[in-house]
Design an enzyme around this catalytic site. Structure first.
Site, PDB file in Angstrom:
ATOM      1  N   ARG A   1       2.668   2.031   8.039  1.00 37.74           N
ATOM      2  CA  ARG A   1       1.423   1.713   8.368  1.00 37.74           C
ATOM      3  C   ARG A   1       0.883   2.188   8.555  1.00 37.74           C
ATOM      4  O   ARG A   1       1.149   2.463   9.601  1.00 37.74           O
ATOM      5  CB  ARG A   1       1.625   0.317   8.565  1.00 37.74           C
ATOM      6  CG  ARG A   1       2.735  -1.235   7.571  1.00 37.74           C
ATOM      7  CD  ARG A   1       1.977  -2.361   7.883  1.00 37.74           C
ATOM      8  NE  ARG A   1       3.209  -3.621   7.452  1.00 37.74           N
ATOM      9  CZ  ARG A   1       3.128  -4.809   7.456  1.00 37.74           C
ATOM     10  NH1 ARG A   1       1.974  -5.222   8.330  1.00 37.74           N
ATOM     11  NH2 ARG A   1       4.266  -5.497   6.079  1.00 37.74           N
TER      12      ARG A   1
ATOM     13  N   HIS B   1       2.157  -4.967  -2.137  1.00 33.73           N
ATOM     14  CA  HIS B   1       3.316  -3.966  -3.208  1.00 33.73           C
ATOM     15  C   HIS B   1       2.353  -3.771  -5.294  1.00 33.73           C
ATOM     16  O   HIS B   1       1.335  -3.588  -4.764  1.00 33.73           O
ATOM     17  CB  HIS B   1       4.523  -4.280  -3.777  1.00 33.73           C
ATOM     18  CG  HIS B   1       5.201  -4.712  -3.287  1.00 33.73           C
ATOM     19  ND1 HIS B   1       6.539  -3.288  -2.847  1.00 33.73           N
ATOM     20  CD2 HIS B   1       6.289  -5.388  -1.890  1.00 33.73           C
ATOM     21  CE1 HIS B   1       7.077  -3.602  -1.899  1.00 33.73           C
ATOM     22  NE2 HIS B   1       7.528  -5.170  -1.300  1.00 33.73           N
TER      23      HIS B   1
ATOM     24  N   TYR C   1      -1.852  -4.063  -5.424  1.00 33.01           N
ATOM     25  CA  TYR C   1      -2.934  -2.777  -5.162  1.00 33.01           C
ATOM     26  C   TYR C   1      -3.359  -2.855  -6.762  1.00 33.01           C
ATOM     27  O   TYR C   1      -4.877  -2.266  -6.334  1.00 33.01           O
ATOM     28  CB  TYR C   1      -2.342  -1.345  -4.842  1.00 33.01           C
ATOM     29  CG  TYR C   1      -1.099  -1.296  -3.861  1.00 33.01           C
ATOM     30  CD1 TYR C   1      -1.298  -1.671  -2.158  1.00 33.01           C
ATOM     31  CD2 TYR C   1       0.042  -0.651  -3.940  1.00 33.01           C
ATOM     32  CE1 TYR C   1      -0.754  -2.417  -1.287  1.00 33.01           C
ATOM     33  CE2 TYR C   1       0.757  -0.805  -2.499  1.00 33.01           C
ATOM     34  CZ  TYR C   1       0.929  -1.698  -1.477  1.00 33.01           C
ATOM     35  OH  TYR C   1       1.540  -1.809  -0.510  1.00 33.01           O
TER      36      TYR C   1
ATOM     37  N   ASP D   1       2.474   2.648  -7.701  1.00 33.59           N
ATOM     38  CA  ASP D   1       3.265   3.362  -6.821  1.00 33.59           C
ATOM     39  C   ASP D   1       3.238   4.968  -7.187  1.00 33.59           C
ATOM     40  O   ASP D   1       3.690   5.779  -6.789  1.00 33.59           O
ATOM     41  CB  ASP D   1       5.192   3.055  -7.116  1.00 33.59           C
ATOM     42  CG  ASP D   1       4.821   1.599  -5.783  1.00 33.59           C
ATOM     43  OD1 ASP D   1       4.395   1.936  -4.821  1.00 33.59           O
ATOM     44  OD2 ASP D   1       6.217   0.705  -6.337  1.00 33.59           O
TER      45      ASP D   1
END
Length: 355
Positions: free
Chosen positions: A89, A130, A134, A160
């Site tokens: 983060r 996750h 997004y 991802d």
């Protein structure tokens, strides 16, 4: 043989999903990727990390990031690296004493890759999320699914891996190219929400031009058209049809015995698509998947069987190209893309320890 990226050194801070995928792509093609992991607890044999395809072709270094000596060692490693990739983060690397200001001072040519879901700034930047989240706010998930149904997320390929890891691999190489010319490194803010948006560029083009309806399953490429969809066969398996161009559509009509049916002449009339799709749905259920393959394989219909994970490696085309390889008792995708002069080395599954 060494791969196309021989001589590139990347420091990877262990994570899950997009960061490891980016590093896998770079390592597949010859980059030296040193993966910094937390110290393991007990014997590593059989540990999931050893059999994670995303971790292949790495060197592994276990370091406690709370230990000042470990931080000092990482800084020494980074001095000789071309890039780092981290997926924490925002602010975590700074708190560890490994932020961009520190590492770029140590190595002014460093490319500092930051992989997150929401990005380094914006109101959602510090929040958890996750792939599914997004691609939701990027507008991408809204476009996936059947007409009248709920959004159907494509596993985690778009956020991802396509909009995250693959974009990061591209960004690192672009950053290294710039550093080689200018002598200056930089920070990459690679956000999966941005990546999901850019992967939808064609859809946004259609939408902006008025040729894409802002709803699921009614458009040319989202399952709305009868000639671009998947169909169930008599044995409960599936086939895919993509006969967009008129010459390919004509071959589809011939193979299905519908070439003289006037209703199917209205290929590009969206008003007719629902009825024509119902008719094709019924037709394709009259034969097994293998029977349709026997009719359509080797033609320009734009046809393929929908194969399971267990089936895909044995397909004659995949077998001929070596699309899948076996390593350590696991079937896995081979490195891609292909290079004629610097082919990728054979994958090595378990990360090698670095002293």
């Amino acid at each position: 043989m060494p791969g196309a990226l021989e001589g590139l050194t990347v420091i990877e801070f262990a994570g899950i999903g997009p960061g490891p995928f980016a590093c896998m792509m770079l390592a597949d093609h010859g980059a030296r990727v040193i993966r910094i992991e937390r110290p393991s607890k007990g014997d590593r044999v059989g540990d999931d990390g050893e059999r994670d395809i995303l971790n292949r072709n790495r060197e592994r270094l276990e370091l406690d990031l709370k230990d000042p000596a470990a931080i000092a060692r990482i800084r020494e490693l980074v001095k000789g690296a071309d890039a780092i990739i981290e997926g924490y983060r925002p602010g975590v690397m700074e708190r560890l004493g490994l932020g961009p200001d520190v590492l770029l001072a140590d190595n002014p040519r460093l490319v500092f890759g930051r992989m997150t879901g929401w990005g380094q700034d914006g109101p959602m930047a510090p929040l958890a999320g996750h792939d599914i989240n997004y691609i939701s706010i990027a507008g991408a998930l809204h476009t996936y699914g059947q007409a009248g149904g709920k959004p159907q997320f494509p596993v985690n390929a778009v956020g991802d891996f396509g909009g995250g890891g693959m974009l990061m691999a591209f960004a690192v190489m672009a950053g290294v190219f710039s550093a080689q010319r200018t002598g200056k490194g930089q920070v990459i803010d690679c956000a999966m929400v941005d990546g999901a948006a850019i992967l939808s560029a064609m859809t946004w083009s259609f939408f902006g031009n008025g040729t894409w309806q802002d709803e699921r399953g009614v458009n040319l490429l989202d399952g709305g058209a009868h000639f671009y969809d998947t169909y169930e066969t008599a044995d409960g398996k599936w086939i895919s049809i993509g006969s967009i161009e008129p010459q390919f559509y004509a071959l589809l009509m011939e193979a299905t015995g519908l070439k003289d049916d006037p209703a199917f002449a209205a290929q590009m009339d969206p008003r007719q698509w629902p009825d024509l799709k119902q008719r094709l749905t019924a037709l394709f259920k009259t034969k097994s998947r293998d029977e349709w393959c026997a009719i359509m394989d080797g033609t320009d219909i734009c046809f393929a069987p929908v194969l399971s994970l267990a089936e895909a490696p044995a397909h004659p085309h995949n077998a001929a190209r070596g699309t899948f390889v076996e390593e350590g008792g696991m079937i896995m995708p081979a490195p891609a893309p292909r290079f004629t002069g610097t082919p990728a080395p054979a994958p090595r599954l378990a990360p090698q320890p670095l002293a």
